[in-house]
Design a protein around this motif. Structure first.
Motif, PDB file in Angstrom:
ATOM      1  N   HIS A 519       0.841  -1.209   0.000  1.00 16.53           N
ATOM      2  CA  HIS A 519       0.000   0.000   0.000  1.00 16.53           C
ATOM      3  C   HIS A 519       0.874   1.255   0.000  1.00 16.53           C
ATOM      4  CE1 HIS A 519      -3.229  -2.696   0.489  1.00 16.53           C
ATOM      5  NE2 HIS A 519      -3.215  -2.803   1.808  1.00 16.53           N
ATOM      6  N   LEU A 556      -5.415   0.289   4.437  1.00 17.04           N
ATOM      7  CA  LEU A 556      -6.108  -0.221   3.246  1.00 17.04           C
ATOM      8  C   LEU A 556      -7.229   0.729   2.819  1.00 17.04           C
ATOM      9  CD1 LEU A 556      -6.855  -2.362   1.132  1.00 17.04           C
ATOM     10  CD2 LEU A 556      -8.187  -3.532   2.918  1.00 17.04           C
ATOM     11  N   ASN A 557      -8.018   1.172   3.780  1.00 18.75           N
ATOM     12  CA  ASN A 557      -9.121   2.082   3.451  1.00 18.75           C
ATOM     13  C   ASN A 557      -8.604   3.410   2.910  1.00 18.75           C
ATOM     14  OD1 ASN A 557     -11.163   0.299   4.196  1.00 18.75           O
ATOM     15  ND2 ASN A 557     -11.091   0.938   6.338  1.00 18.75           N
ATOM     16  N   ARG A 559      -5.902   3.806   1.188  1.00 17.06           N
ATOM     17  CA  ARG A 559      -5.503   3.578  -0.210  1.00 17.06           C
ATOM     18  C   ARG A 559      -6.736   3.566  -1.112  1.00 17.06           C
ATOM     19  NH1 ARG A 559      -2.277  -1.579  -2.960  1.00 17.06           N
ATOM     20  NH2 ARG A 559      -2.445  -0.770  -5.103  1.00 17.06           N
ATOM     21  N   LYS A 560      -7.820   2.930  -0.669  1.00 16.21           N
ATOM     22  CA  LYS A 560      -9.036   2.875  -1.487  1.00 16.21           C
ATOM     23  C   LYS A 560      -9.596   4.282  -1.735  1.00 16.21           C
ATOM     24  CE  LYS A 560     -10.619  -1.736  -0.057  1.00 16.21           C
ATOM     25  NZ  LYS A 560     -11.673  -2.465   0.698  1.00 16.21           N
ATOM     26  N   VAL A 561      -9.658   5.075  -0.675  1.00 20.92           N
ATOM     27  CA  VAL A 561     -10.170   6.437  -0.839  1.00 20.92           C
ATOM     28  C   VAL A 561      -9.246   7.239  -1.747  1.00 20.92           C
ATOM     29  CG1 VAL A 561     -10.692   8.593   0.364  1.00 20.92           C
ATOM     30  CG2 VAL A 561     -11.371   6.419   1.370  1.00 20.92           C
ATOM     31  N   ASP A 563      -7.280   6.079  -4.076  1.00 17.16           N
ATOM     32  CA  ASP A 563      -7.442   5.611  -5.460  1.00 17.16           C
ATOM     33  C   ASP A 563      -8.683   6.225  -6.098  1.00 17.16           C
ATOM     34  OD1 ASP A 563      -5.175   4.110  -5.283  1.00 17.16           O
ATOM     35  OD2 ASP A 563      -6.194   2.191  -4.948  1.00 17.16           O
ATOM     36  N   ALA A 564      -9.743   6.378  -5.268  1.00 13.27           N
ATOM     37  CA  ALA A 564     -10.993   6.921  -5.803  1.00 13.27           C
ATOM     38  C   ALA A 564     -10.921   8.425  -6.026  1.00 13.27           C
ATOM     39  CB  ALA A 564     -12.147   6.594  -4.851  1.00 13.27           C
ATOM     40  N   ASP A 597     -17.099   1.923   4.837  1.00 11.39           N
ATOM     41  CA  ASP A 597     -17.965   1.396   3.778  1.00 11.39           C
ATOM     42  C   ASP A 597     -18.870   2.486   3.215  1.00 11.39           C
ATOM     43  OD1 ASP A 597     -16.836  -1.074   4.071  1.00 11.39           O
ATOM     44  OD2 ASP A 597     -18.509  -1.965   5.177  1.00 11.39           O
ATOM     45  N   MET A 600     -16.714   4.729   1.028  1.00 11.73           N
ATOM     46  CA  MET A 600     -16.356   4.153  -0.271  1.00 11.73           C
ATOM     47  C   MET A 600     -17.499   4.318  -1.274  1.00 11.73           C
ATOM     48  SD  MET A 600     -13.376   3.348   0.399  1.00 11.73           S
ATOM     49  CE  MET A 600     -12.464   3.097   1.917  1.00 11.73           C
ATOM     50  N   PRO A 603     -17.176   8.748  -1.869  1.00 11.06           N
ATOM     51  CA  PRO A 603     -15.863   9.277  -1.439  1.00 11.06           C
ATOM     52  C   PRO A 603     -15.817  10.790  -1.292  1.00 11.06           C
ATOM     53  CG  PRO A 603     -15.614   7.656  -3.204  1.00 11.06           C
ATOM     54  CD  PRO A 603     -17.075   7.954  -3.101  1.00 11.06           C
TER      55      PRO A 603
END
Length: 997
Positions: A519, A556-557, A559-561, A563-564, A597, A600, A603
């Motif tokens: 990450h 991890l979260n 990274r997801k945010v 990425d979005a 959640d 996501m 965002p």
């Protein structure tokens, strides 16, 4: 008294120029015959002016001269040597910096001769030189005199700049070592029989063990004892204990010559409760089985200093493997998390900003960071195993475990803070870590550190700058090298190996270090502006994630945010520039599943975290207006409900994020202490949001099927927690539906339309969605599941008049209209008020029936295998117990006490207390239990992403619930104990008030 400008003497002017703050008093002192040589010697005035406090130095010199008792030979020797620059500077430097050492010289006027020698061998004395200086000490009083004489020479080298802070601290530790040896020798001489029975080793700990002692500090020690050849072990340990106790008293007790310093043995196994002296095998058994991480951290500085040195060396050698295995212990991570929380609770609020040691950016921050990195990486790298902070920091930089620039800045800050601490303590030789407030003290301290133009201003500026550096680097010290290891931006630089990076991540709470490194690489690698900003943000974010119960999920979260939203210009700018936004995001992303959640799915809601006002819940009217507007713009009922769900999703995130941040607190926003206020805020916000969502769904259904107007008036009545404004994140919406045919519409047509509305609302709200479900539960209607979903107002009236049972009156206590035709809703409330607040209260038969129903519920509805002491809804002292107790009072007294006519549990309980229906103490106990149970239910939903009525069994989830409830890492046992205690007390009151037990 001030002197008129025109009459000031040339001496007065020179004194002002040399830094005297009271030149009139100084001039009078210089007029005395004893100081005629000083007055006529410009070099002496220059030397006085070079001291930290010229007034103090002159006063001390006068006292020293007077103490020569008129002895011509003494006076001639002093006058002669005062002309020698090295001696003059050292003597006056001490007198200008330390009132306590000036007092010593006044009592012992020949001790100034300890400052005469100025040979290379005198610059850095060690233990042997100090032992010679203490050799004549045969009792506690003479030991104190000799100790102060040695201290004079250390202070002189310090204030004159002959030694730096590290050398001064090492000399103080060596003097302490010599003093401990002298004290033990005195104790052994006083008790030769005890000395013959045992071997006793004294192990220095803390700053003394680390060769970095203060002028005034407790000297931490641990004692190890063994039987001498042929001696009984029990008697030998008793003898060793007597010797150790005597040695401690010799150093610690106050005599006519004052004290030296306290000897503190509380770092020993079991602390104050443990035996003062243990055998080596007993020490080993304790550390193998019982020791906590901080105890191994303390052993980093263990050093044998007195007594049986071979035994002491064996002690250090035996325990060393355990020290370097500490990072592999199962409880290392929660222990580290606890230690990383700054210990400031015992510092008075007015002193926190003056604390050099424990305050933000203070000495403890540097020492903790260095020691933790030693424990993590010293397992494999022997070069890190130093007990001295600055040496260890240099080794960490050499090994690539700390960035070189960071290490230099941290070294500089630590040296400054330790020097400041030394100069403050030196003045009166008192133990303190507080920066003084008095201007005179600040001026002297600043001048002692070379600040001469504006010493007070310069001191404050430098102090704040260095503490700011420490605060900034404290987190980055752990995490920036991790980024350097994955970003690969500086070829040739020493970087953490992948193995060392994994070790560090595991030690800081990351369960999957390989994934964490991936990450980090994805977020921070490359030369783009986005990667550069991430490299700035991540060192701090990683620290916040590590403070949570699930650092891996937080990273991890994030990274997801990222990425979005990474290509959205405002996202990283918000985190970089908007104060608490980054910390808020870190707390939210690592607190559990629900809020991440929700984020996501939307965002862009990150923007809510940049402004404290963005986290404030929105009112019912505002929410309903937005939902109805969104429904009005949609094409078709399904799209309309999807739009309403979008508003609900964002607002659930707003509420959950605000809840998490208020519970955890941030640097800018401390955690809220009023747990009840948090519960009320969440319950009100979720209930208002549910009401607005139902209003929007109703509007969508009516518009789709009938256009502008339904053939019957229609209202939704909230029941249960919904009506009580107490909904949780995962609560169903308990409701009743009521309609009233419009003029000219027959009853059958109206009823058919109303049933169609309810069925369509249920269908639309049950459509598959990734959002948290909103389930409508109408089981509290007349006849329950067997009765019609919706009735006319007249039908309700007929039913309640003929068939109503007491449980229905109880259920109606929470009824409140929330959507649809509000006039019809109010008519329904007028209809049911006589049922829920019956005139003259309940009869005995009705009370017995309610009690029977409650007992039946307890026996039948508690899930099989559930712990009744931990089930928040149906367990002992939980929500049901408190609510039924309050509702019984409402049914019995609501007709007479207007304050009881409320749908809200806490409000009704407070009204009952105000009406003296229940004592304040009992009301407080019930309220505490209800609030705690509600908070646990909210925590479970936030952490697991699904509702639950009991504590999670998974350890990490349980820890996350604990963090949300305000418990430090490693204290989930305390959380469960507190919950059981609160609910047990509530159950006792419930049994008396409800059952009449």
């Amino acid at each position: 008294m001030s002197v008129p400008q025109g009459r000031r003497s040339s001496t007065f002017t020179r004194l002002l120029r040399h830094g005297f703050t009271d030149p009139s008093a100084a001039e009078r002192l210089l007029d005395t015959p004893d100081l005629s040589a000083v007055r006529s010697d410009p070099l002496l005035l220059d030397a006085l002016g070079a001291t930290a406090d010229p007034d103090l130095a002159l006063h001390g010199l006068v006292r020293l001269v007077e103490a020569q008792d008129g002895d011509p030979e003494r006076r001639e020797l002093l006058d002669t040597l005062l002309t020698a620059k090295p001696l003059r500077d050292r003597l006056l430097g001490v007198l200008g910096a330390s009132e306590a050492l000036a007092d010593h010289l006044a009592r012992h006027p020949l001790d100034w001769q300890a400052l005469v020698t100025y040979e290379p061998s005198d610059l850095h004395p060690g233990v042997e030189e100090f032992e010679r200086g203490l050799a004549d000490a045969a009792d506690p009083v003479s030991l104190r005199v000799s100790y102060r004489r040695c201290l004079l020479s250390i202070a002189a080298r310090d204030v004159c700049g002959t030694t730096d802070i590290a050398q001064t601290a090492a000399e103080l530790a060596d003097l302490a070592t010599a003093t401990l040896r002298a004290a033990l020798a005195i104790a052994q001489t006083d008790a030769p029989a005890d000395a013959a029975l045992c071997r006793l080793a004294v192990i220095a700990m803390g700053k003394c063990g680390g060769h970095e002692l203060n002028y005034v500090s407790d000297v931490d020690v641990i004692f190890v004892g063994e039987a001498a050849d042929g001696a009984d072990e029990g008697k030998a340990l008793q003898a060793a204990t007597r010797l150790a106790s005597h040695m401690m008293r010799i150093c610690s007790e106050t005599t006519i010559e004052g004290t030296i310093w306290p000897v503190d043995a509380n770092l020993r196994p079991e602390g104050r409760n443990g035996p003062l002296v243990r055998t080596l095998s007993s020490h080993l058994a304790y550390y193998q089985r019982w020791a906590k991480t901080w105890e191994f951290q303390a052993l980093l500085k263990a050093r044998p200093v007195a007594g049986d040195l071979p035994l002491g060396e064996e002690y250090v050698r035996t325990l060393a493997p355990l020290v370097w295995q500490a990072a592999e212990r199962e409880n290392f991570v929660p222990d580290v998390q606890k230690m990383r929380k700054r210990v400031v609770e015992n510092i008075p609020a007015g002193e926190l900003d003056r604390e050099l040691k424990l305050g933000p950016g203070g000495l403890r921050d540097v020492e903790f960071a260095v020691q933790l990195l030693q424990l993590v990486h010293g397992r494999a790298d022997l070069s890190l195993r130093s007990g001295t902070t600055l040496d260890a920091l240099a080794a960490l930089a050499d090994g690539g475990y700390v960035g070189r620039v960071d290490a230099v800045q941290l070294d500089d800050a630590y040296r400054f803070l330790r020097t400041l601490e030394h100069r403050i303590q030196l003045y009166r030789l008192r133990r303190t870590h507080l920066v003084p407030e008095d201007d005179a003290d600040l001026r002297r301290t600043g001048r002692s550190m070379g600040m001469r133009t504006e010493p007070i201003t310069e001191l404050h500026r430098a102090w704040r700058r260095h503490t700011s550096v420490v605060r900034r680097l404290h987190e980055k010290l752990f995490y920036r090298p991790l980024l350097d290891a994955v970003a690969q931006l500086a070829p040739g630089e020493t970087r953490l190996s992948t193995g060392a990076a994994r070790e560090r991540l595991v030690a800081l709470g990351y369960a999957d270090p390989s994934a964490a490194l991936r990450h980090l690489e994805a977020l921070a690698s490359g030369v783009s502006r986005k990667a550069a900003i991430q490299r700035t943000l991540l060192p701090v974010l990683l620290g916040w994630f590590a403070d949570s119960a699930d650092p891996d999920a937080g990273l991890l979260n994030f990274r997801k945010v990222s990425d979005a939203l990474g290509k959205t210009p405002w996202y990283l700018r918000l985190l970089r520039d908007e104060g608490a936004a980054a910390e808020n995001l870190a707390r939210v992303l690592s607190a559990g599943r629900l809020a991440p959640d929700l984020l996501m799915r939307a965002p862009e809601a990150v923007a809510l975290l940049g402004d404290q006002r963005g986290l404030e819940p929105r009112g019912h009217a505002q929410l309903e207006q937005e939902v109805l507007a969104a429904v009005g713009r949609a094409d078709g009922a399904e799209q309309a409900v999807a739009a309403a769900r979008g508003v609900r999703r964002r607002e659930l995130f707003r509420t959950s994020a605000a809840d998490i941040i208020a519970s955890y607190g941030t640097e800018d926003t401390p955690a809220e202490a009023d747990q009840g206020a948090l519960v009320d805020r969440v319950g009100g916000a979720v209930s208002d949001l549910t009401a607005a969502t139902l209003a929007g769904t109703l509007r969508a259904v009516v518009r789709e099927g009938w256009g502008d107007e339904l053939p019957t008036r229609f209202a939704i009545i909230a029941m249960g927690r919904f009506g009580g404004h107490e909904l949780g994140y995962g609560s169903d919406a308990d409701v009743l539906f009521v309609h009233e045919p419009r003029e000219g519409v027959d009853d059958h047509q109206a009823a058919k339309a109303a049933h169609r509305v309810v069925s369509e609302m249920q269908r639309l709200l049950a459509l598959p969605s990734a959002d948290p479900p909103l389930l409508i539960d109408a089981d509290l209607r007349p006849e329950g599941k067997s009765g019609p979903l919706v009735r006319s107002l007249k039908s309700y009236e007929a039913y309640y008049r003929r068939w109503s049972l007491v449980w229905e009156s109880q259920a109606l206590l929470r009824a409140e209209p929330v959507a649809g035709d509000l006039d019809l809703g109010r008519a329904f409330i007028d209809l049911i008020d006589p049922l829920r607040y019956p005139a003259e209260g309940l009869g005995e038969d009705a009370v017995r029936e309610i009690r029977r129903l409650k007992a039946r519920m307890e026996s039948e509805r508690l899930p099989r295998g559930a712990d009744p002491t931990l089930h928040t809804k149906l367990g002992r002292g939980g929500l049901s117990d408190v609510e039924w107790t309050v509702q019984l009072m409402q049914l019995q007294q609501g007709w007479a006490e207007p304050g009881l006519r409320t749908t809200r549990t806490r409000e009704a309980l407070a009204a009952a207390c105000a009406a003296e229906l229940i004592p304040a103490e009992e009301a407080a106990i019930l309220d505490e239990a209800w609030v705690m149970a509600s908070r646990v239910r909210g925590a479970v939903m936030l952490v697991r992403g699904r509702p639950g009525d009991t504590f999670p069994s998974d350890g990490r989830e349980l820890a996350a619930v604990g963090r949300y409830l305000g418990y430090d890492p490693g204290h989930v046992g305390d959380m469960l104990d507190d919950y059981r205690r609160a609910t047990r007390r509530a159950r006792a009151i419930m049994e008396e008030r409800f059952y009449g037990a």
